[in-house]
Design an enzyme around this catalytic site. Structure first.
Site, short mmCIF file in Angstrom:
data_model
loop_
_atom_site.label_atom_id
_atom_site.label_comp_id
_atom_site.label_asym_id
_atom_site.label_seq_id
_atom_site.Cartn_x
_atom_site.Cartn_y
_atom_site.Cartn_z
N ASP A 131 44.10 36.91 35.38
CA ASP A 131 44.66 38.06 36.06
C ASP A 131 43.69 38.45 37.18
OD1 ASP A 131 46.50 40.22 36.41
OD2 ASP A 131 45.06 41.54 35.45
N ASP B 133 43.81 42.01 39.31
CA ASP B 133 43.44 43.43 39.29
C ASP B 133 42.80 43.79 37.95
OD1 ASP B 133 44.55 44.46 41.86
OD2 ASP B 133 46.43 43.73 41.02
#
Length: 358
Positions: free
Chosen positions: A35, A37
């Site tokens: 991922d 963010d």
């Protein structure tokens, strides 16, 4: 090589312990599905240790792919941003929920259909890649409506266009339904909050089809684009990254640099329990210690012992000095998850967490 997956270590009543690995995770798995963010960056700036850790993992032969629910930017833009931060990346290494939702729509509407876009350029590029035509108004008789994160400047009128079309029965799609998104100044509203605006405006009678993590379309898109054989999902959210790994039947590493804190981790239901836990992305470069359940419900990891007693979670140091704080977190997870079984741990963990500085 010894790797004991947390997905394999389940006992009676849905009990589960964090997994262990005798070798560094970047050697145990061929691909990291990361991922962005809250894991690699926050508010556009690199998270401490992320750039260095990813560089070492890549140099050791691990393929790095970036899997994000954020549909705002194109893969080219994300790759450029990562490269500028010091993480050399090409567009083919970036998989977005915009790509996943575009494939989902293309499978369900005629080729060349118009699609009303409520979001950013990432959605428009992904739709064009699938031969669909992005439009800006419900008056263009779109075959579908799609919402994706459009940033804080997205005009309020865009939600009205979506509501007009959805109320007329146009099929509704969403790249993801994350209610929040981490940024440099804190946690802000995500695409899920924008989806709720349209849901409320249309009377709450219609649900969008969602493509992003933790749902199957995103996992399908990731597998198709990366070809990973032994993937490790790396994320900061229990309800997207970790649940997505659980749904896909692959192992996961939760890093505590984003949305999830230790208190939330302890209360995780089975599908939200990561295989491994680390403070940050340096956890990719090391093995994971064994977490052992002993007599009387005591769980041991490194220099820590955790148990449930008198309605609260108890943590004790087995050594005077040198006990790793993250081993304490892992021991607490084992005790809490074992006590909760198939549910969520609901007892007092305040004193135990205070011993670790949380």
């Amino acid at each position: 090589m010894t790797v004991r997956s947390g997905h394999e270590r389940q006992g009676d009543g849905g009990r589960k312990l964090p997994g262990g690995s005798a070798v560094p995770l970047n050697e145990a798995y061929d691909t990291a599905l990361l991922d962005l963010d809250g894991v690699v960056y926050a508010g556009g700036e690199a998270i401490p240790y992320a750039v260095e850790a990813l560089g070492v993992a890549r140099a050791g032969g691990m393929h790095l792919a970036y899997v994000t629910n954020n549909a705002l930017r194109t893969p080219d833009e994300v790759a450029t941003h990562l490269t500028d931060l010091g993480v050399p990346t090409v567009a083919g290494d970036v998989i977005t929920s915009a790509q996943a939702v575009a494939r989902l729509i293309a499978d369900e509407v005629p080729p060349g259909s118009r699609v009303l876009v409520i979001g950013g350029e990432g959605l428009r590029v992904a739709l064009r890649e699938r031969g669909l035509v992005p439009v800006e108004s419900a008056d263009y008789e779109p075959a579908a409506v799609v919402q994706g994160y459009g940033g804080p400047e997205l005009p309020w009128g865009r939600f009205a266009e979506a509501a007009y079309a959805v109320a007329r029965g146009v099929p509704w799609y969403a790249s993801n339904t994350d209610l929040t998104i981490p940024g440099a100044r804190g946690i802000g509203p995500g695409n899920g909050a924008a989806v709720e605006v349209v849901r409320i405006a249309t009377g709450g009678r219609v649900e969008p089809k969602v493509a992003g993590k933790p749902l199957p379309p995103m996992h399908r898109e990731t597998v198709l684009r990366t070809g990973a054989e032994r993937p490790l999902v790396v994320g900061d959210r229990l309800d997207t990254d970790i649940e997505g790994a659980f749904n896909g039947g692959v192992d996961s590493l939760l890093v505590l640099t984003g949305v999830t804190d230790v208190a939330q981790l302890l209360t995780a239901v089975p599908e939200h329990r990561p295989t491994y836990v680390a403070a940050d992305l340096r956890g990719l470069l090391v093995g994971q210690p064994e977490v052992v359940a002993g007599d009387g419900g005591v769980v041991v990891c490194g220099g820590w012992r955790a148990s449930v007693s008198g309605g609260e979670l108890v943590l004790e140091s087995a050594r005077e000095v040198g006990a790793d704080v993250m081993d304490g977190v892992r021991a607490l997870c084992g005790a809490a998850w074992s006590a909760a079984g198939d549910g969520a741990f609901g007892l007092d963990a305040g004193k135990a967490l205070s011993r670790l500085g949380w």
